[in-house]
Each structure stands twice: as structure tokens, then as C-alpha cells.
Design a protein around this motif. Sequence first.
Motif, PDB file in Angstrom:
ATOM      1  N   GLY A 231       0.817  -1.203   0.000  1.00 10.91           N
ATOM      2  CA  GLY A 231       0.000   0.000   0.000  1.00 10.91           C
ATOM      3  C   GLY A 231       0.853   1.256   0.000  1.00 10.91           C
ATOM      4  O   GLY A 231       1.956   1.284   0.558  1.00 10.91           O
ATOM      5  N   MET A 232       0.335   2.307  -0.616  1.00 10.94           N
ATOM      6  CA  MET A 232       1.087   3.557  -0.770  1.00 10.94           C
ATOM      7  C   MET A 232       0.135   4.740  -0.600  1.00 10.94           C
ATOM      8  O   MET A 232      -1.032   4.676  -1.003  1.00 10.94           O
ATOM      9  CB  MET A 232       1.731   3.590  -2.158  1.00 10.94           C
ATOM     10  CG  MET A 232       2.504   4.847  -2.484  1.00 10.94           C
ATOM     11  SD  MET A 232       2.985   4.876  -4.229  1.00 10.94           S
ATOM     12  CE  MET A 232       4.040   3.432  -4.298  1.00 10.94           C
ATOM     13  N   ARG A 233       0.645   5.801   0.003  1.00 12.18           N
ATOM     14  CA  ARG A 233      -0.110   7.050   0.120  1.00 12.18           C
ATOM     15  C   ARG A 233       0.544   8.077  -0.801  1.00 12.18           C
ATOM     16  O   ARG A 233       1.763   8.285  -0.753  1.00 12.18           O
ATOM     17  CB  ARG A 233      -0.120   7.544   1.560  1.00 12.18           C
ATOM     18  CG  ARG A 233      -0.918   8.833   1.765  1.00 12.18           C
ATOM     19  CD  ARG A 233      -1.049   9.151   3.233  1.00 12.18           C
ATOM     20  NE  ARG A 233      -1.802   8.110   3.911  1.00 12.18           N
ATOM     21  CZ  ARG A 233      -1.533   7.694   5.151  1.00 12.18           C
ATOM     22  NH1 ARG A 233      -0.503   8.207   5.807  1.00 12.18           N
ATOM     23  NH2 ARG A 233      -2.268   6.754   5.704  1.00 12.18           N
ATOM     24  N   HIS A 235       0.621  12.004  -2.101  1.00 15.09           N
ATOM     25  CA  HIS A 235       0.274  13.407  -1.909  1.00 15.09           C
ATOM     26  C   HIS A 235       0.511  14.121  -3.241  1.00 15.09           C
ATOM     27  O   HIS A 235       1.625  14.099  -3.766  1.00 15.09           O
ATOM     28  CB  HIS A 235       1.145  14.044  -0.827  1.00 15.09           C
ATOM     29  CG  HIS A 235       1.087  13.332   0.498  1.00 15.09           C
ATOM     30  ND1 HIS A 235       0.329  13.771   1.558  1.00 15.09           N
ATOM     31  CD2 HIS A 235       1.693  12.194   0.925  1.00 15.09           C
ATOM     32  CE1 HIS A 235       0.478  12.954   2.578  1.00 15.09           C
ATOM     33  NE2 HIS A 235       1.301  11.986   2.218  1.00 15.09           N
ATOM     34  N   ILE A 263      -4.681  13.920  -0.981  1.00 13.88           N
ATOM     35  CA  ILE A 263      -4.112  12.649  -0.519  1.00 13.88           C
ATOM     36  C   ILE A 263      -4.967  11.506  -1.033  1.00 13.88           C
ATOM     37  O   ILE A 263      -6.206  11.547  -0.950  1.00 13.88           O
ATOM     38  CB  ILE A 263      -4.043  12.602   1.024  1.00 13.88           C
ATOM     39  CG1 ILE A 263      -3.157  13.741   1.548  1.00 13.88           C
ATOM     40  CG2 ILE A 263      -3.501  11.263   1.501  1.00 13.88           C
ATOM     41  CD1 ILE A 263      -3.100  13.822   3.059  1.00 13.88           C
ATOM     42  N   SER A 264      -4.311  10.494  -1.585  1.00 12.69           N
ATOM     43  CA  SER A 264      -5.019   9.298  -2.070  1.00 12.69           C
ATOM     44  C   SER A 264      -4.233   8.060  -1.674  1.00 12.69           C
ATOM     45  O   SER A 264      -3.017   8.101  -1.491  1.00 12.69           O
ATOM     46  CB  SER A 264      -5.195   9.347  -3.598  1.00 12.69           C
ATOM     47  OG  SER A 264      -3.928   9.403  -4.238  1.00 12.69           O
ATOM     48  N   GLU A 265      -4.953   6.966  -1.510  1.00 10.01           N
ATOM     49  CA  GLU A 265      -4.339   5.673  -1.179  1.00 10.01           C
ATOM     50  C   GLU A 265      -4.359   4.793  -2.430  1.00 10.01           C
ATOM     51  O   GLU A 265      -5.341   4.784  -3.187  1.00 10.01           O
ATOM     52  CB  GLU A 265      -5.103   4.976  -0.055  1.00 10.01           C
ATOM     53  CG  GLU A 265      -5.185   5.773   1.232  1.00 10.01           C
ATOM     54  CD  GLU A 265      -3.892   5.732   2.018  1.00 10.01           C
ATOM     55  OE1 GLU A 265      -3.080   4.813   1.772  1.00 10.01           O
ATOM     56  OE2 GLU A 265      -3.700   6.609   2.888  1.00 10.01           O
ATOM     57  N   SER A 266      -3.271   4.061  -2.646  1.00  9.29           N
ATOM     58  CA  SER A 266      -3.175   3.228  -3.847  1.00  9.29           C
ATOM     59  C   SER A 266      -2.398   1.955  -3.539  1.00  9.29           C
ATOM     60  O   SER A 266      -1.383   2.005  -2.822  1.00  9.29           O
ATOM     61  CB  SER A 266      -2.483   4.014  -4.971  1.00  9.29           C
ATOM     62  OG  SER A 266      -2.265   3.189  -6.116  1.00  9.29           O
ATOM     63  N   PRO A 267      -2.844   0.804  -4.056  1.00 12.99           N
ATOM     64  CA  PRO A 267      -2.032  -0.410  -3.933  1.00 12.99           C
ATOM     65  C   PRO A 267      -0.917  -0.414  -4.979  1.00 12.99           C
ATOM     66  O   PRO A 267      -0.974   0.319  -5.968  1.00 12.99           O
ATOM     67  CB  PRO A 267      -3.043  -1.531  -4.191  1.00 12.99           C
ATOM     68  CG  PRO A 267      -4.056  -0.913  -5.101  1.00 12.99           C
ATOM     69  CD  PRO A 267      -4.136   0.541  -4.713  1.00 12.99           C
ATOM     70  N   THR A 324       2.477   2.620   3.134  1.00 15.99           N
ATOM     71  CA  THR A 324       1.577   2.344   4.262  1.00 15.99           C
ATOM     72  C   THR A 324       1.463   0.851   4.564  1.00 15.99           C
ATOM     73  O   THR A 324       0.990   0.486   5.636  1.00 15.99           O
ATOM     74  CB  THR A 324       0.167   2.893   3.968  1.00 15.99           C
ATOM     75  OG1 THR A 324      -0.333   2.306   2.744  1.00 15.99           O
ATOM     76  CG2 THR A 324       0.205   4.411   3.798  1.00 15.99           C
ATOM     77  N   ARG A 325       1.895   0.015   3.645  1.00 10.22           N
ATOM     78  CA  ARG A 325       1.821  -1.428   3.866  1.00 10.22           C
ATOM     79  C   ARG A 325       2.977  -2.092   3.139  1.00 10.22           C
ATOM     80  O   ARG A 325       3.210  -1.812   1.958  1.00 10.22           O
ATOM     81  CB  ARG A 325       0.488  -2.006   3.355  1.00 10.22           C
ATOM     82  CG  ARG A 325       0.328  -3.501   3.578  1.00 10.22           C
ATOM     83  CD  ARG A 325      -1.010  -3.987   3.023  1.00 10.22           C
ATOM     84  NE  ARG A 325      -1.210  -5.395   3.312  1.00 10.22           N
ATOM     85  CZ  ARG A 325      -0.779  -6.403   2.551  1.00 10.22           C
ATOM     86  NH1 ARG A 325      -0.105  -6.135   1.433  1.00 10.22           N
ATOM     87  NH2 ARG A 325      -1.004  -7.655   2.885  1.00 10.22           N
ATOM     88  N   SER A 365       4.843   5.489   6.497  1.00 12.37           N
ATOM     89  CA  SER A 365       4.213   6.640   7.130  1.00 12.37           C
ATOM     90  C   SER A 365       4.261   6.477   8.650  1.00 12.37           C
ATOM     91  O   SER A 365       4.551   5.393   9.174  1.00 12.37           O
ATOM     92  CB  SER A 365       2.761   6.774   6.653  1.00 12.37           C
ATOM     93  OG  SER A 365       2.013   5.614   7.003  1.00 12.37           O
TER      94      SER A 365
END
Length: 466
Positions: A231-233, A235, A263-267, A324-325, A365
Motif C-alpha cells: 500500500g502507498m499514500r 500526496h 491525498i489518495s491511497e493506492s495499492p 503504508t503497507r 508513514s
Amino acid sequence: MCSVSLSRINVYACLICGKYFQGRGHNTHAYTHSVSDEQHRVFLNLATKKFYCLPDNYEIIDPSLSDIIYVLDPTYTSEMIQKLESSGKEVRAFCGSMYLPGIVGLNNIKANDYCNVILQSLSHVSPIRRYFLNADNYRDVKRPPGDLNFLLVQRFGELIRKLWNPKNFKAHVSPHEMLQSVVLCSKKQFQITEQGDAVDFLKWVLNALHLALGGKKKYTSSIIYKTFCGGMRIHSKKILPTEMADESKKAELLASGEYDWKISESPFLYLTCELPPPPLFRDEHYNNIIPQVSLFTLLNKFNGETEKEYKTYKDNIIRKFELTRLPPFIILYVQRFTKNTFFVEKNPTIVNFPVKGIDFGDFLSSEAKEKYKGTSTSYDLVANVVHEGQPSNGIYKAHVLHKGNHLFVENGEDGKKKYLINILFSGSNNWFEMQDLHVSKVLPEILPLSEALVQIYERRGSDSRS
């Protein structure tokens, strides 16, 4: 596939010359081949695994032929899989040569070396290998009628089982069936006769296998996502057009919120690292400088602070990335090739990287660091894909690790707590270089000197048996 009609229906293999022909009745290609001057009589049905003698057309029942069936479609129990991974002993092929299971060459039919290196690398990712060595894991996957993508799963599983077969006739394997399914399922995007991009093939094969196994957006929906998906955040912020001179217009656009940080979250299945541009001129000795850069410099892109500008067809956007993961295995892609209007250019920069102990926890993060506190975030290299030569006519090589015993002791997040990770492998713990049929042992110190293109890292303690 029949070598004459190109049909996949009712195909027989000639056990004398190895060619594939359709049918065994009168006026079929197999029958015609059996009555030719070469007098090849024994054929194997690839679907039913039965042997026939042509043109007499009777079934041959002989226990001595069972070895041929096992080489065609090897089967493994859980005990056999564990024994394969815990053994560092060479085995003898029927031809007399010695080899390590999993460390065998792949035929380059014409220009499929870009596929071979990716397939070799994926075969040394332990969760992928264990899953596909046991055909029962994906035999009952439900797919829509007429879906051809599941053929890719079957052929990939067959290739993995052949690569790790301790009873091979020769110390190399032909990937032609896998490559035929790649050509079919990719709708000729990837060809056997034309060299392609190994990274494009890696992207496609991971997504195709994930979807064919019934994968969705969840991290646990397929073995591909379980192994590689992180997982990735992100900006991101739009940049005001530089040609805009009206201050009131600028203030109005800034007040609209369109140019604020978002801000967005992406696999992700892999992380892309951009190389710095190479020098344009020679040094004072009139020699071309071979530039070098540290891998940690490239990875600073994901520290959540480094800003990088990206241009689209109408906007310029600044982006910052942070993880993030962390998945059990991380794929790094070093972006060496750039395309312009006229040709493809290659960046020859050498990336200096450690083979063991890369800590990706520095790129997490703040809340993710708390989540992984007390857990190992260090990764070790298990596969390294290299491109040598020019972009149009270069060669691909793969470096893979045949694992051995490891004992890792590290400090915890607070500097006081210590945790011990035992990875229970007893393989040879040697690095091997693979270029099609050529397999040789290499020193790990040689790896950072190569022009790395794709790297696969394994997290310490990610193995289910550790």
C-alpha cells in the motif's frame, strides 16, 4: 499445438523426434508422420497421457513409460515440496548431467529471453513456487465459460513444476507451451520471435495471473496479491501555469481548492525508481563516465518528503509518496529505458545496492511505523534481472538465490528490544546467473556491478515456516 495445423485439439507428441501432431486416425498429421520414411511409431496423447503405436493404432501399456508421463506433468506432495526447499544437493538427470532443482536453464526459442528471466525470477519466490507446485491449489478455480486466461495459470504451473522436477531427462526445460499461452492470452502483445520489454511482461503476467485466479481488489484475493501487493499514500498538488501573469486570477485559482494538496491511497505490485540523467560529455581524459548511484538515493522518492514533478498533457503535478503497507516480497523496477519521438534510449547508470538488509521501514508513514513496530522491515535480495547491451539488441540475464541457512539478529524499533528471526532453509545459499540455457555460479559481490533492471526482495520473517 500441432506443428502442421496449429490446432490444440487432440494433439499427440512423437516420442522419437518430439514434434506435435494432431489426431491418430487415417488422413491425420500424426498418421502421415508415422508412415513417412523416418518410421516414427510411438506417440503420446498430451491430454489423456496414453501411449499409442501408429499406424497400427493400438495402445501401449508399459510401466517403463511412466517416467515420461512424470516429466510431462510432475506432481508433488507437501512432503516433497518441503524436501525440495530444504535440500542443497544436486541430482542427476537421465542424461547423466548434475543439476540443482530450480536451477535449470530455459530454451530461447528465438527471442524470448525477456520472458525467461521473469519466469526464472518468479519461480524463486517461495509463496508463488509452493502454490503452483501443488496443482490442487488452482484446479477448482471457477472461471467464466470460454475464458482463455486460465490457460496461462495452467501453463505457468506446469512450467514451475518442470523447473523444480528432480527427475528431469535433461538439465534444462523448454517453455514453449507457456510462451504459446502468453501469445494467445496477451493477444500477440508479447511474441516469441521478437524481443520485448521484460518489465512490460512482468506487469502483464502478474495482473493476468491475479485476474485468472479470481483475484479482486482485496490483498488476500489471490496468491499474487498476498505476495507482492503493498500500500502507498500519494500526496499530489497541481502547479499553477507559469504563463499566467494576472495575480487576481492566480489568487482566485488558489482559493478554489483545485491547487491544494490532495491525498489518495493506492495499492502497488512494484515500485518504480527513476535514475538520474547520465552525463552528456566525456571527462577530462576523453573517456565516457559510467555514472553510479546508491539504491537508497533512488528509494528516497518514497520517504514522504521528496517532491517530484510529473507532467501530463495539460497539467504539471507535484507528488510525494510514502508506504503504508509492506508486502512479503517487494519488486523494484529501475527505469532505464526512455522513449522519445525517434528511438529508445538506455540509461547505463550503475545502481549500488546491498544484497542483504535493506530496511524499508524508513519509508513507512508515521502510523504505519507504529503498526510494524517490533516486526522486521528488513529485506534481502532473492532475484535480480539484468539488461546488458543496446536497447534494441541487448541480452537479459537473471541472478537468483538458491537459499541456505540464515540467522538474523537485529535491534527493535526502540533500540533495546531484540528479536530473533530464523529462516529455516538448508539449501546451497549460492547465487546463480541464468542466461537462457547457460547456468553458472556467481559471487554476490558481482551483483551490484550489473545494470539491474528488476529486483525482488524478500522480507525477513515473511516465510510461513519461520
